[in-house]
Design a protein around this motif. Structure first.
Motif, mmCIF file in Angstrom:
data_model
loop_
_atom_site.group_PDB
_atom_site.id
_atom_site.type_symbol
_atom_site.label_atom_id
_atom_site.label_comp_id
_atom_site.label_asym_id
_atom_site.label_seq_id
_atom_site.Cartn_x
_atom_site.Cartn_y
_atom_site.Cartn_z
ATOM 1 N N MET A 16 -11.615 60.648 9.800
ATOM 2 C CA MET A 16 -12.102 60.950 8.440
ATOM 3 C C MET A 16 -11.471 62.238 7.923
ATOM 4 S SD MET A 16 -16.092 59.898 9.050
ATOM 5 C CE MET A 16 -16.778 60.114 7.401
ATOM 6 N N LEU A 17 -11.386 63.239 8.792
ATOM 7 C CA LEU A 17 -10.829 64.519 8.346
ATOM 8 C C LEU A 17 -9.318 64.418 8.154
ATOM 9 C CD1 LEU A 17 -13.201 66.771 10.413
ATOM 10 C CD2 LEU A 17 -12.996 66.748 7.915
ATOM 11 N N ALA A 18 -8.645 63.585 8.947
ATOM 12 C CA ALA A 18 -7.199 63.389 8.752
ATOM 13 C C ALA A 18 -6.950 62.769 7.371
ATOM 14 C CB ALA A 18 -6.636 62.497 9.853
ATOM 15 N N LEU A 19 -7.794 61.827 6.972
ATOM 16 C CA LEU A 19 -7.602 61.186 5.661
ATOM 17 C C LEU A 19 -7.840 62.160 4.511
ATOM 18 C CD1 LEU A 19 -9.215 57.634 6.063
ATOM 19 C CD2 LEU A 19 -6.810 58.193 5.769
ATOM 20 N N THR A 20 -8.610 63.217 4.772
ATOM 21 C CA THR A 20 -8.887 64.174 3.694
ATOM 22 C C THR A 20 -8.054 65.448 3.858
ATOM 23 O OG1 THR A 20 -10.790 64.964 4.961
ATOM 24 C CG2 THR A 20 -11.232 63.350 3.261
ATOM 25 N N GLY A 21 -6.966 65.346 4.627
ATOM 26 C CA GLY A 21 -6.017 66.456 4.679
ATOM 27 C C GLY A 21 -6.283 67.495 5.760
ATOM 28 N N GLN A 22 -7.165 67.195 6.743
ATOM 29 C CA GLN A 22 -7.407 68.169 7.830
ATOM 30 C C GLN A 22 -7.170 67.504 9.192
ATOM 31 O OE1 GLN A 22 -10.835 70.933 7.383
ATOM 32 N NE2 GLN A 22 -11.436 69.681 5.652
ATOM 33 N N PRO A 23 -5.903 67.128 9.473
ATOM 34 C CA PRO A 23 -5.647 66.396 10.714
ATOM 35 C C PRO A 23 -5.891 67.223 11.977
ATOM 36 C CG PRO A 23 -3.582 66.971 9.621
ATOM 37 C CD PRO A 23 -4.675 67.358 8.685
ATOM 38 N N ASP A 24 -5.881 68.567 11.841
ATOM 39 C CA ASP A 24 -6.022 69.405 13.041
ATOM 40 C C ASP A 24 -7.406 70.040 13.165
ATOM 41 O OD1 ASP A 24 -3.337 68.874 13.651
ATOM 42 O OD2 ASP A 24 -2.699 70.419 12.212
ATOM 43 N N ALA A 25 -8.370 69.562 12.406
ATOM 44 C CA ALA A 25 -9.718 70.173 12.449
ATOM 45 C C ALA A 25 -10.267 70.140 13.876
ATOM 46 C CB ALA A 25 -10.644 69.407 11.508
ATOM 47 N N ASP A 26 -10.864 71.241 14.321
ATOM 48 C CA ASP A 26 -11.411 71.306 15.681
ATOM 49 C C ASP A 26 -12.855 70.775 15.646
ATOM 50 O OD1 ASP A 26 -12.114 71.719 18.255
ATOM 51 O OD2 ASP A 26 -11.500 73.827 18.340
ATOM 52 N N VAL A 27 -12.930 69.448 15.705
ATOM 53 C CA VAL A 27 -14.196 68.755 15.540
ATOM 54 C C VAL A 27 -15.158 69.089 16.687
ATOM 55 C CG1 VAL A 27 -15.108 66.420 15.598
ATOM 56 C CG2 VAL A 27 -13.091 66.917 14.219
ATOM 57 N N GLU A 28 -14.641 69.132 17.905
ATOM 58 C CA GLU A 28 -15.530 69.365 19.060
ATOM 59 C C GLU A 28 -16.179 70.748 18.978
ATOM 60 O OE1 GLU A 28 -15.211 67.299 22.561
ATOM 61 O OE2 GLU A 28 -13.089 66.839 22.337
ATOM 62 N N ALA A 29 -15.423 71.714 18.479
ATOM 63 C CA ALA A 29 -15.992 73.067 18.372
ATOM 64 C C ALA A 29 -17.199 73.064 17.435
ATOM 65 C CB ALA A 29 -14.925 74.042 17.870
ATOM 66 N N ALA A 30 -17.131 72.265 16.366
ATOM 67 C CA ALA A 30 -18.234 72.249 15.401
ATOM 68 C C ALA A 30 -19.494 71.607 15.980
ATOM 69 C CB ALA A 30 -17.796 71.525 14.129
ATOM 70 N N LEU A 31 -19.327 70.750 16.999
ATOM 71 C CA LEU A 31 -20.516 70.227 17.692
ATOM 72 C C LEU A 31 -21.057 71.275 18.656
ATOM 73 C CD1 LEU A 31 -19.564 66.540 18.691
ATOM 74 C CD2 LEU A 31 -21.237 67.249 16.968
ATOM 75 N N ASP A 32 -20.143 72.001 19.291
ATOM 76 C CA ASP A 32 -20.561 72.923 20.360
ATOM 77 C C ASP A 32 -21.088 74.262 19.846
ATOM 78 O OD1 ASP A 32 -19.871 70.972 22.189
ATOM 79 O OD2 ASP A 32 -17.823 71.709 22.446
ATOM 80 N N ASP A 33 -20.659 74.673 18.633
ATOM 81 C CA ASP A 33 -21.084 76.011 18.178
ATOM 82 C C ASP A 33 -22.216 75.969 17.138
ATOM 83 O OD1 ASP A 33 -19.951 75.353 15.723
ATOM 84 O OD2 ASP A 33 -18.152 76.567 16.008
ATOM 85 N N GLY A 34 -22.775 74.758 16.882
ATOM 86 C CA GLY A 34 -23.967 74.691 16.028
ATOM 87 C C GLY A 34 -23.701 74.476 14.544
ATOM 88 N N ARG A 35 -22.403 74.446 14.122
ATOM 89 C CA ARG A 35 -22.144 74.243 12.682
ATOM 90 C C ARG A 35 -22.616 72.872 12.206
ATOM 91 N NH1 ARG A 35 -16.083 74.870 12.135
ATOM 92 N NH2 ARG A 35 -16.183 74.942 14.399
ATOM 93 N N ALA A 36 -22.346 71.827 13.000
ATOM 94 C CA ALA A 36 -22.782 70.479 12.597
ATOM 95 C C ALA A 36 -24.312 70.403 12.583
ATOM 96 C CB ALA A 36 -22.191 69.442 13.546
ATOM 97 N N MET A 37 -24.958 71.071 13.543
ATOM 98 C CA MET A 37 -26.429 71.077 13.595
ATOM 99 C C MET A 37 -27.020 71.772 12.355
ATOM 100 S SD MET A 37 -29.125 70.248 15.349
ATOM 101 C CE MET A 37 -29.198 70.319 17.138
ATOM 102 N N ASP A 38 -26.397 72.868 11.925
ATOM 103 C CA ASP A 38 -26.893 73.569 10.729
ATOM 104 C C ASP A 38 -26.833 72.636 9.514
ATOM 105 O OD1 ASP A 38 -27.274 75.818 12.230
ATOM 106 O OD2 ASP A 38 -25.452 76.852 11.548
ATOM 107 N N THR A 39 -25.729 71.872 9.399
ATOM 108 C CA THR A 39 -25.597 70.950 8.262
ATOM 109 C C THR A 39 -26.641 69.840 8.365
ATOM 110 O OG1 THR A 39 -23.259 71.450 8.143
ATOM 111 C CG2 THR A 39 -23.960 69.470 7.002
ATOM 112 N N TRP A 40 -26.886 69.336 9.575
ATOM 113 C CA TRP A 40 -27.917 68.302 9.791
ATOM 114 C C TRP A 40 -29.286 68.817 9.317
ATOM 115 C CZ3 TRP A 40 -29.465 63.490 11.398
ATOM 116 C CH2 TRP A 40 -30.722 63.356 11.982
#
Ligand code: URA
Length: 434
Positions: free
Chosen positions: A287-311
């Motif tokens: 999904m992020l590659a299609l929106t221009g962020q092919p190198d986004a560090d997705v795993e880090a966002a699960l591990d450091d709480g950013r995805a949880m904050d958005t949830w």
């Protein structure tokens, strides 16, 4: 209802044509969907037509015409004014498939908008909205303004798709469900893609399942479905790709509603079952590659709480309490291993059916679901087990339901010797279609 003298075509002629495996023209398909939406063509004639399509298929041009006609049957949305790239995900549905729950906040925390218009469960596959409604106060129905405001502020929304999007599909899908015509590639592809194109997302990632717990059991048919949908999306200007994923085995350990929310929150906290994390991360990367962020560090966002904050922000924005305790079923029934060995088989479909019989799903659109009930697996294919060890726990509010659920599970799992091949259908992510 208008008189047939004023109509462009005769419905019976169209049914004859498709029954005899002829092509329908663009004008015929366009008229047929319009006439069905306004009630000129009745369900009995449309049932004959869908069976003819089921048996004789449609070519690529016909499927595109069918999809476009279904889009024209209702309203279309646009998120262009948001000023952010938009991306959505759609899964063809499976057992334990809770991926939308951790995926939406994970992708949204990278600054893109994720308008996830979702449905409810029917039959053995669960529905995203049913799962989220396990959370105290959470609201599935949003106005268009609320949806836009939330996409602008939080970046993500999961809400009920309004009945105004592709209403022809709503009628057709209900008809196919009771006439044995669901498992048809032209009908599934046009149904899914008409809603996704009408929704107005700029890009779309499809999770097309194959295996015992999927609509289409065979990977070749799933590949054909994926190819058809990717082409439909790209032809309509929606950047689309698909992953073919294995649904022979339950995704994760939880099947139900509240228990699937619990497992999703584990993923958002950086833990959870490895297969759920693997698929969430793979889909987020696409999904992020299609929106221009092919190198986004997705795993880090699960591990450091950013995805949880958005949830948490997403749950609160839709009136839910992210800290409220999830409901717990009144009764449990634990099934244990009857011998030592390796769990060599555990079929997804019977586990989906069993959870449904416990009350986690619905048989008719209007039925309520029971949020606390379901199945928690304690072992997955390939795990070594010892006699007496719990294999899975059934949870129900009405203990009378246990017997019917256990009936569905007869022959659904097998303990074998360490030298036997594990029948799990291969890797989770089999192929990519773009
Ligand atoms: N999901 C849909 O929306 N339509 C289908 O035909 C099958 C799955």
């Amino acid at each position: 209802m208008s008189s047939s003298a004023l109509e462009a075509f005769d419905t019976v002629d169209l049914i004859h044509a498709k029954r005899d495996a002829a092509e329908l023209s663009t004008e015929q398909i366009s008229w047929m969907i319009d006439a069905y939406t306004r009630g000129f063509i009745g369900d009995e004639q449309m049932a004959a037509m869908t069976m003819a399509i089921f048996l004789n298929g449609m070519n690529r041009r016909e499927v595109r015409d069918l999809t476009m006609a279904m889009i024209r049957s209702g309203e279309t949305m646009s998120f262009a004014s948001l000023g952010k790239p938009t991306v959505d995900k759609h899964s063809t549905g499976g057992v334990g498939d809770k991926i939308t729950l951790p995926l939406m906040p994970l992708v949204a925390c990278f600054g893109v908008a994720v308008p996830q218009l979702s449905g409810r469960g029917l039959g053995h596959t669960g529905g995203t909205l049913d799962k989220l409604e396990s959370i105290s106060g959470w609201r599935a129905n949003l106005t268009n303004q609320e949806m836009f405001d939330q996409l602008a502020s939080i970046g993500g929304v999961i809400c009920a798709a309004g009945s105004g999007l592709a209403p022809a599909d709503g009628k057709l899908y209900a008809l196919r469900d009771i006439t044995g015509t669901v498992e048809s590639i032209p009908l599934i592809a046009s149904s899914i893609m008409s809603k996704k194109i009408a929704e107005g997302t700029e890009s779309l990632v499809l999770d097309v399942k194959f295996g015992s717990g999927a609509f289409l059991k065979d990977i070749d048919r799933s590949r054909e479905l994926a190819r058809t949908m990717v082409d439909l999306g790209n032809d309509a200007g929606v950047k689309t790709r698909a992953l073919l994923t294995n649904m022979n085995v339950v995704l994760g350990l939880a099947i139900g509603n509240a228990n699937e929310v619990r497992e999703s929150v584990e993923i958002l906290a950086g833990g959870g079952p490895a297969d759920v994390r693997e698929l969430t991360v793979a889909l987020a990367r696409e999904m992020l590659a299609l929106t221009g962020q092919p190198d986004a560090d997705v795993e880090a966002a699960l591990d450091d709480g950013r995805a949880m904050d958005t949830w948490r922000a997403f749950i609160r924005a839709q009136d839910g309490d992210p800290d409220a305790a999830l409901p717990i079923a009144r009764e449990t029934h634990v099934v244990t291993a009857d011998s030592d060995g390796v769990l060599v088989e555990q079929l997804a479909l019977p586990f989906g059916v069993a959870a449904w019989r416990l009350g986690a799903g619905r048989a008719r659109k209007q039925d309520p679901v029971q949020h606390a009930v379901g199945i928690d697996l304690h072992a997955k294919p390939g795990d070594t087990v010892t006699a007496g060890q719990p294999l899975f726990t059934l949870s129900a509010d009405e203990p009378a339901r246990f017997a019917r659920a256990l009936e569905a599970l007869e022959g659904a799992y097998r303990i074998g010797s360490a030298s036997e091949k594990v029948l799990d259908g291969g890797p989770l992510i089999a192929e990519r279609v773009e």
